[in-house]
Design an enzyme around this catalytic site. Structure first.
Site, PDB file in Angstrom:
ATOM      1  N   SER A 104       0.835  -1.195   0.000  1.00  0.00           N
ATOM      2  CA  SER A 104       0.000   0.000   0.000  1.00  0.00           C
ATOM      3  C   SER A 104       0.874   1.251   0.000  1.00  0.00           C
ATOM      4  O   SER A 104       1.766   1.389   0.826  1.00  0.00           O
ATOM      5  CB  SER A 104      -0.903  -0.030   1.219  1.00  0.00           C
ATOM      6  OG  SER A 104      -1.685   1.109   1.237  1.00  0.00           O
ATOM      7  N   GLY A 105       0.598   2.146  -0.927  1.00  0.00           N
ATOM      8  CA  GLY A 105       1.364   3.392  -0.996  1.00  0.00           C
ATOM      9  C   GLY A 105       2.607   3.294  -1.853  1.00  0.00           C
ATOM     10  O   GLY A 105       3.374   4.252  -1.957  1.00  0.00           O
ATOM     11  N   THR A 109      -1.532   2.604  -8.124  1.00  0.00           N
ATOM     12  CA  THR A 109      -2.620   3.298  -8.803  1.00  0.00           C
ATOM     13  C   THR A 109      -2.072   4.393  -9.710  1.00  0.00           C
ATOM     14  O   THR A 109      -2.535   4.562 -10.847  1.00  0.00           O
ATOM     15  CB  THR A 109      -3.592   3.882  -7.761  1.00  0.00           C
ATOM     16  OG1 THR A 109      -4.029   2.804  -6.944  1.00  0.00           O
ATOM     17  CG2 THR A 109      -4.782   4.537  -8.416  1.00  0.00           C
ATOM     18  N   ASN A 156      -1.341   5.482   3.199  1.00  0.00           N
ATOM     19  CA  ASN A 156      -1.447   6.122   1.884  1.00  0.00           C
ATOM     20  C   ASN A 156      -2.641   7.070   1.881  1.00  0.00           C
ATOM     21  O   ASN A 156      -3.744   6.686   2.255  1.00  0.00           O
ATOM     22  CB  ASN A 156      -1.629   5.020   0.828  1.00  0.00           C
ATOM     23  CG  ASN A 156      -1.747   5.583  -0.577  1.00  0.00           C
ATOM     24  OD1 ASN A 156      -1.692   6.793  -0.781  1.00  0.00           O
ATOM     25  ND2 ASN A 156      -1.906   4.699  -1.537  1.00  0.00           N
ATOM     26  N   SER A 159      -5.457   5.663  -0.729  1.00  0.00           N
ATOM     27  CA  SER A 159      -5.324   4.207  -0.792  1.00  0.00           C
ATOM     28  C   SER A 159      -6.546   3.582  -1.477  1.00  0.00           C
ATOM     29  O   SER A 159      -7.691   3.921  -1.166  1.00  0.00           O
ATOM     30  CB  SER A 159      -5.178   3.657   0.621  1.00  0.00           C
ATOM     31  OG  SER A 159      -4.960   2.281   0.565  1.00  0.00           O
ATOM     32  N   SER A 160      -6.266   2.682  -2.435  1.00  0.00           N
ATOM     33  CA  SER A 160      -7.383   2.001  -3.106  1.00  0.00           C
ATOM     34  C   SER A 160      -7.954   0.994  -2.106  1.00  0.00           C
ATOM     35  O   SER A 160      -7.243   0.103  -1.663  1.00  0.00           O
ATOM     36  CB  SER A 160      -6.890   1.252  -4.332  1.00  0.00           C
ATOM     37  OG  SER A 160      -6.058   2.076  -5.097  1.00  0.00           O
ATOM     38  N   GLY A 391      -2.398  -3.358  -2.254  1.00  0.00           N
ATOM     39  CA  GLY A 391      -1.103  -3.977  -1.942  1.00  0.00           C
ATOM     40  C   GLY A 391      -1.130  -4.682  -0.599  1.00  0.00           C
ATOM     41  O   GLY A 391      -2.082  -4.566   0.177  1.00  0.00           O
ATOM     42  N   GLU A 393      -0.734  -5.470   3.112  1.00  0.00           N
ATOM     43  CA  GLU A 393      -0.906  -4.502   4.207  1.00  0.00           C
ATOM     44  C   GLU A 393      -0.616  -5.133   5.561  1.00  0.00           C
ATOM     45  O   GLU A 393      -1.024  -6.276   5.816  1.00  0.00           O
ATOM     46  CB  GLU A 393      -2.354  -4.004   4.295  1.00  0.00           C
ATOM     47  CG  GLU A 393      -2.883  -3.410   3.065  1.00  0.00           C
ATOM     48  CD  GLU A 393      -4.249  -2.770   3.242  1.00  0.00           C
ATOM     49  OE1 GLU A 393      -4.449  -1.733   2.640  1.00  0.00           O
ATOM     50  OE2 GLU A 393      -5.110  -3.320   3.967  1.00  0.00           O
TER      51      GLU A 393
HETATM   52  N1  LIG Z   1       4.994   8.220 -10.108  1.00  0.00           N
HETATM   53  C1  LIG Z   1       4.653   8.987  -9.096  1.00  0.00           C
HETATM   54  N2  LIG Z   1       4.895  10.313  -9.150  1.00  0.00           N
HETATM   55  C2  LIG Z   1       4.543  11.096  -8.144  1.00  0.00           C
HETATM   56  N3  LIG Z   1       3.935  10.685  -7.025  1.00  0.00           N
HETATM   57  C3  LIG Z   1       3.653   9.382  -6.911  1.00  0.00           C
HETATM   58  C4  LIG Z   1       3.979   8.459  -7.946  1.00  0.00           C
HETATM   59  N4  LIG Z   1       3.600   7.244  -7.563  1.00  0.00           N
HETATM   60  C5  LIG Z   1       3.020   7.406  -6.347  1.00  0.00           C
HETATM   61  N5  LIG Z   1       3.045   8.659  -5.947  1.00  0.00           N
HETATM   62  C6  LIG Z   1       2.543   9.221  -4.677  1.00  0.00           C
HETATM   63  O1  LIG Z   1       2.283   8.143  -3.817  1.00  0.00           O
HETATM   64  C7  LIG Z   1       0.937   8.127  -3.425  1.00  0.00           C
HETATM   65  C8  LIG Z   1       0.458   6.711  -3.263  1.00  0.00           C
HETATM   66  O2  LIG Z   1       0.436   6.099  -4.506  1.00  0.00           O
HETATM   67  P1  LIG Z   1      -0.716   5.109  -4.947  1.00  0.00           P
HETATM   68  O3  LIG Z   1      -2.012   5.604  -4.496  1.00  0.00           O
HETATM   69  O4  LIG Z   1      -0.529   4.853  -6.356  1.00  0.00           O
HETATM   70  O5  LIG Z   1      -0.349   3.841  -4.104  1.00  0.00           O
HETATM   71  P2  LIG Z   1      -0.945   2.395  -4.197  1.00  0.00           P
HETATM   72  O6  LIG Z   1       0.182   1.489  -4.441  1.00  0.00           O
HETATM   73  O7  LIG Z   1      -2.040   2.399  -5.169  1.00  0.00           O
HETATM   74  O8  LIG Z   1      -1.490   2.127  -2.761  1.00  0.00           O
HETATM   75  P3  LIG Z   1      -2.776   1.335  -2.294  1.00  0.00           P
HETATM   76  O9  LIG Z   1      -2.451  -0.098  -2.334  1.00  0.00           O
HETATM   77  O10 LIG Z   1      -2.986   1.811  -0.915  1.00  0.00           O
HETATM   78  O11 LIG Z   1      -3.855   1.725  -3.189  1.00  0.00           O
HETATM   79  C9  LIG Z   1       0.208   8.904  -4.466  1.00  0.00           C
HETATM   80  O12 LIG Z   1      -0.938   9.511  -3.930  1.00  0.00           O
HETATM   81  C10 LIG Z   1       1.229   9.923  -4.889  1.00  0.00           C
HETATM   82  O13 LIG Z   1       1.215  11.016  -4.015  1.00  0.00           O
HETATM   83 MG   LIG Z   2      -3.984   2.195  -5.132  1.00  0.00          MG
END
Ligand SMILES: Nc1ncnc2c1ncn2[C@@H]1O[C@H](COP(=O)(O)OP(=O)(O)OP(=O)(O)O)[C@@H](O)[C@H]1O
Ligand SMILES: [Mg+2]
Length: 1001
Positions: A104-105, A109, A156, A159-160, A391, A393
């Protein structure tokens, strides 16, 4: 690739590490992160480290730089994987998928959004409107799904809280034609309760902070999220100072996106009414009055009823009572206890939100689904799947949701192992490629621990849920302890009494591939069973709002109807994840492995221990080892040959070698990358992509030449075919024409064959119509026939009659139909004055006179003789006789023994005029202007005789014959062709008949 980025940025592919050790791996990862290089390859896999800051690496120019390029031509990037997946799909018409994993994070996404943006940017170059609209909906759907499915967690901010797998469908052109979204297990418990410092789903805050005043008034809501129990935890305070404005702008964006996707106004209103109803539900409290339970704030019930288009009484009843069917088919209302009412309320809120979310996904699917697709017309429909699922957790308190999420990650990791590590190594064994086996951590055992039938945790949970009697979470834990006590990845306080981090009768721990997670069994059974009182389902189904009613179809069932026990939440989730894994396994996978650099969302901090842990459990090191020892590309010999045979003179167009393998060897030898390949039993293995790239480049250069060649050959073939067809057409036409000619001749022969023996020599026979080709010939033939016919007729005329016939023919052609009666049908006697019957009294005397004149003037033929009447200009008439011989014209006095009154040499006569009337007038024009005007008199032979035609025909024939030479016997042609022009001259209807050929004839 290494040349594209300087060495100061580290190795852009982990395969290039000097030694594959954790230290070197981490060193390289850290160096690249610090230098702002967040992506690194392991072959085709991209390792991504969350930068936690805006990066200027996703713009238009970058898209252009990656478009259509090979992986190693550019620095590592998400776009490289996206392009590789897209290229594979287009080139080989294979379905591909991009699996984005990480905790997560870690940035899954975000990565999925960039990948979709890239695909949208490189497709539909012709800007076709329908493709643009599909792309637009696909992109806009992210915004809506994030609003309703994402939330701020402690790990996050976005977070999805649901899993998302999106299929994008492409036509044979490579343009998106539609898609489908699968959503997995929404963490609905978040609707009613959040951990400290976390928020409910974004949609609630967006509504409260971004909704207009009127909207909030219509939903009976206050702007402050802390007013509502369900949003109080994430309402503000020091956690969310800046989010108010973000929520406001996000609300606007979501409204726009909903409209763009195609949600109707009523549907959008319904969505927000449901959100409002949930917030009001959260604030409902119950109090016990003696025996019965009541709602403390009836106004909230009113509001809920209005927002759900039901009645307050029904809402209140559903909240406070439960309808139960007794055994005898009777139905009774059983009042809830305060605790049951609280439970029912929360379950209702969760279910309302979950249904709303699933309905939104299904509405988007209905819009983007591929419509009117006909594979015959549109070619093969291929798919790129993008998986962005929650992801791995580990929270302080891990419950049923974390258990499901982590199980899902185990399954995906298993798929990764299957495809990248195990299958790859197995393939080398199978193909007989020399191979040093690489050990990897196989998590199948953990997957089995969760999902194995009868013995797995899910089975034990289901058993406990389905069992009769009161089964508690603690009893369930005990059951797990007894059944799984021996499992190396399972433990609990009872099984490890010394482990103080575990609580008795509360905790169990699973050693996941990504680390140990301690789960609290509290609430497991409840969440697994996921019960919701039927009364709520019926309440919603009976709502007058069709959108709500549509979301609750099972509310239609009567309370007395016996239904099958629904599957438990864990089993449903397991089934959906198994289906997902199956879906992924049949596609060509591409991986993005996301790493979270620190826990504090810092763009600067690279937490070595945390990253090392992620690298270890993601199996990245094993991935590098397999990749390094392995081969980037493999292809069965026949397919390899098929694709590259044009690059080698020995294999194009077909090889003459013993086997395809030898032909492949010839290609490899010609391109001089013998050291870079291994020959398997059925496949060629190419170690580095560069070799393949060389081949691809050469192929791409040759294709236009081949296409031209094929076009040339095909055009030639087409022209030959066309020519053959035209020749055939002409041949058929000429045969047909010949047939028509022959058929005409046959018909002419049939009809006219016997004309010689016919009485009329075929005069009555109708000639068949001649084909166009014979028109001229037909005319000539008919003319010939007519001549022949005339000859036959003339031939039979006795010579004594010939003179008369000729004279008649001459008269016929001279008169040209101007004179209706001209004596054609009677015998032309010519010499009427000598004729006894015509002139009985004078004939004897005239014969005498005629003889004397013959002796005197030496004429040989009498052309005409008869009585005439002369009329002078004073209108005085006198009877005379007209005697015309081949030498002279005589005017005689009949009463004085036919004394010659006037004698004109016949040569002096230049013309003859007659009228077209029945009168017998006649003018003989002479060169001496001494014309003779007379009216012919009929004799006694026949008082109605017309003698004008006879004089005209006889003279005309005489002059014609004397001009052409009397010695020549006139043939039918001469007879028939005698003609002269007719000009009105005398009074109204006189006719000039010029007799001399040198004048008019
Ligand atoms: N390529 C990137 N460029 C800039 N910021 C990023 C990038 N990737 C991630 N982030 C930052 O990290 C944060 C978390 O990313 P994201 O929501 O994609 O995580 P995740 O893996 O989908 O987590 P989860 O499993 O909780 O959904 C985003 O809100 C953003 O602020
Ligand atoms: Mg996500």
């Amino acid at each position: 690739m290494a040349e594209l980025e300087g060495l100061e940025f580290g190795k852009s592919d982990f395969v290039l590490l000097d030694e594959v050790t954790m230290e070197q791996f981490m060193e390289n990862l850290k160096l690249r992160f610090e230098k702002g290089r967040i992506y690194t390859f392991i072959g085709e896999v991209v390792v991504s480290v969350n930068p936690y800051r805006e990066m200027d690496i996703y713009g238009k120019e970058v898209v252009e730089a990656y478009r259509g390029r090979e992986l190693y031509e550019n620095p590592p990037h998400l776009f490289s994987v996206a392009d590789a997946a897209y290229k594979t799909m287009k080139r080989r018409a294979k379905d591909t998928c991009i699996v984005i994993s990480g905790e997560s994070g870690a940035g899954k996404t975000e990565a999925s959004k960039y990948i979709m943006q890239y695909i949208a940017a490189i497709t539909n170059p012709s800007q076709r409107a329908e493709v643009e609209s599909v792309k637009n909906v696909l992109l806009k759907s992210n915004c809506v799904l994030e609003a309703f499915g994402n939330a701020k967690t402690n790990r996050n901010n976005n977070s999805s809280r649901f899993g998302k797998y999106m299929d994008i469908n492409f036509n044979f052109n490579g343009d998106p034609t539609g898609g489908h979204i699968n959503n997995y297990l929404l963490e609905k418990s978040r609707v009613v309760q959040q951990q400290g410092g976390e928020r409910n789903f974004h949609s609630f805050y967006q509504l409260l902070r971004g909704g207009s005043e009127e909207m909030l008034q219509s939903l009976f809501l206050q702007r402050d999220p802390s007013f509502y129990i369900y949003t109080r935890e994430g309402a503000g305070g020091f956690f969310f100072p800046q989010t108010s404005s973000e929520d406001r702008s996000a609300h606007k964006a979501v409204l726009t996106a909903l409209k763009v996707i195609g949600f109707r106004a009523q549907e959008i209103d319904s969505i927000y009414m449901i959100l409002g109803a949930i917030l009001h539900l959260g604030n409902l409290e119950f109090a016990t009055d003696g025996e019965s339970v009541r709602v403390t704030a009836p106004q909230a019930v009113e509001n809920i009823a209005i927002l759900t288009s039901t009645t307050a009484a029904d809402v209140s009843k559903a909240l406070l009572f439960r309808t139960v069917a007794t055994g005898g088919g009777e139905v009774i209302d059983k009042g809830h206890s305060e605790q049951e009412a609280n439970y029912g309320r929360d379950a209702f809120s969760k279910a309302l939100y979950e249904r709303l979310f699933s309905w939104i996904v299904s509405r988007i699917n209905a819009v983007i689904e591929v419509k009117d697709y006909n594979p015959v017309l549109h070619g093969k429909n291929t798919v790129i799947g993008v998986l962005d699922i929650y992801g791995f957790e580990i929270f302080d308190n891990n419950s049923f949701e974390q258990f499901c999420i982590n199980y899902c990650n185990e399954k995906l990791h298993q798929l990764f192992i299957e495809l990248i590590l195990r299958q790859e190594q197995e393939e080398y064994d199978r193909e007989g490629i020399p191979w040093q086996h690489i050990d990897y951590c196989n998590n199948q055992i953990i997957v089995d621990l969760v999902e194995q039938p009868h013995r797995g945790i899910i089975s034990i949970l289901d058993e406990a849920c389905l069992g009769v009697g009161k089964v508690t979470d603690v009893m369930c834990l005990e059951s797990m302890d007894s059944k799984l006590g021996q499992h190396p990845h399972y433990t609990s306080r009872k099984l490890s009494p010394t482990d103080k981090s575990l609580e008795f009768q509360r905790h169990f721990r699973i050693r996941h591939y990504a680390g140990d997670v301690t789960y609290s069994v509290e609430g497991f059974l409840e969440k697994n069973k996921d019960p919701l009182f039927q009364d709520f389902k019926r309440l919603m189904f009976n709502s007058t709002n069709p959108v709500l009613s549509e979301m609750w179809p099972e509310g239609r069932l009567d309370i007395t109807e016996v239904t099958k026990r629904p599957l438990t939440a864990a089993t449903l989730f397991k089934n959906s994840i198994v289906a997902l894994v199956d879906k992924l396994a049949c596609k060509d996978p591409y991986y993005v492995r996301c790493i979270k650099p620190n826990e504090v969302k810092s763009p600067m901090l690279f937490d070595d221990a945390r990253c090392r842990h992620q690298v270890a459990y993601l199996g990245l090191l094993e991935n590098v080892r397999v990749r390094r020892a392995g081969f980037a590309y493999r292809q069965p010999y026949n397919r390899f040959l098929q694709r590259y045979k044009m690059t080698c003179e020995y294999t194009w167009p077909n090889h003459l070698m013993e086997s395809d393998r030898e032909a492949v060897e010839a290609i490899v030898k010609q391109h001089d990358f013998h050291d870079d390949v291994e020959y398997g039993h059925t496949k060629l293995f190419v170690r580095t992509p560069r070799s393949l790239f060389t081949l691809e480049q050469e192929r791409a250069a040759l294709i236009p030449i081949l296409v031209l060649f094929l076009q040339k050959v095909w055009r030639g073939a087409l022209a030959r075919m066309r020519c053959r067809r035209i020749r055939a057409i002409y041949r058929i036409m000429s045969c047909f024409r010949r047939y028509k000619v022959k058929a005409h001749f046959w018909e002419v022969e049939r009809r006219l064959g016997g004309v010689r023996t016919m009485a009329d020599y075929g005069r009555s026979v109708q000639w068949p119509a001649a084909p166009a080709a014979l028109a001229h010939f037909h005319a000539i033939t008919q003319q010939l026939y007519h001549r022949w016919w005339a000859r036959q007729v003339v031939k039979n005329i006795p010579p004594s009659d010939m003179a008369e016939v000729r004279a008649k023919v001459a008269a016929l052609s001279a008169l040209q139909g101007e004179r209706p009666t001209w004596g054609c049908g009677r015998v032309w006697e010519r010499d009427y004055l000598s004729h006894v019957s015509d002139s009985p009294q004078t004939s004897a005397h005239f014969v005498q006179v005629s003889k004397e004149l013959k002796n005197k003037d030496q004429f040989s033929t009498i052309l005409f003789s008869g009585f005439v009447r002369k009329v002078n200009r004073f209108n005085k008439s006198t009877d005379r006789a007209l005697f015309i011989t081949d030498k002279h014209v005589y005017k005689l006095e009949p009463r004085k023994h036919f004394r010659v009154l006037k004698k004109i040499p016949l040569d002096n006569v230049t013309g003859l005029s007659v009228t077209s009337g029945a009168d017998q007038m006649l003018v003989l024009h002479t060169s001496s202007k001494d014309d003779i005007l007379v009216c012919l008199q009929r004799g006694e032979l026949c008082p109605n005789q017309d003698r004008v035609g006879e004089v005209l025909g006889t003279l005309s024939d005489h002059f014609t014959r004397s001009n052409t030479g009397a010695a020549v016997e006139p043939g039918p042609t001469q007879l028939l062709s005698t003609s002269c022009s007719v000009t009105p001259l005398w009074y109204q209807c006189a006719t000039i008949l010029p007799l001399r050929s040198n004048t008019c004839v």
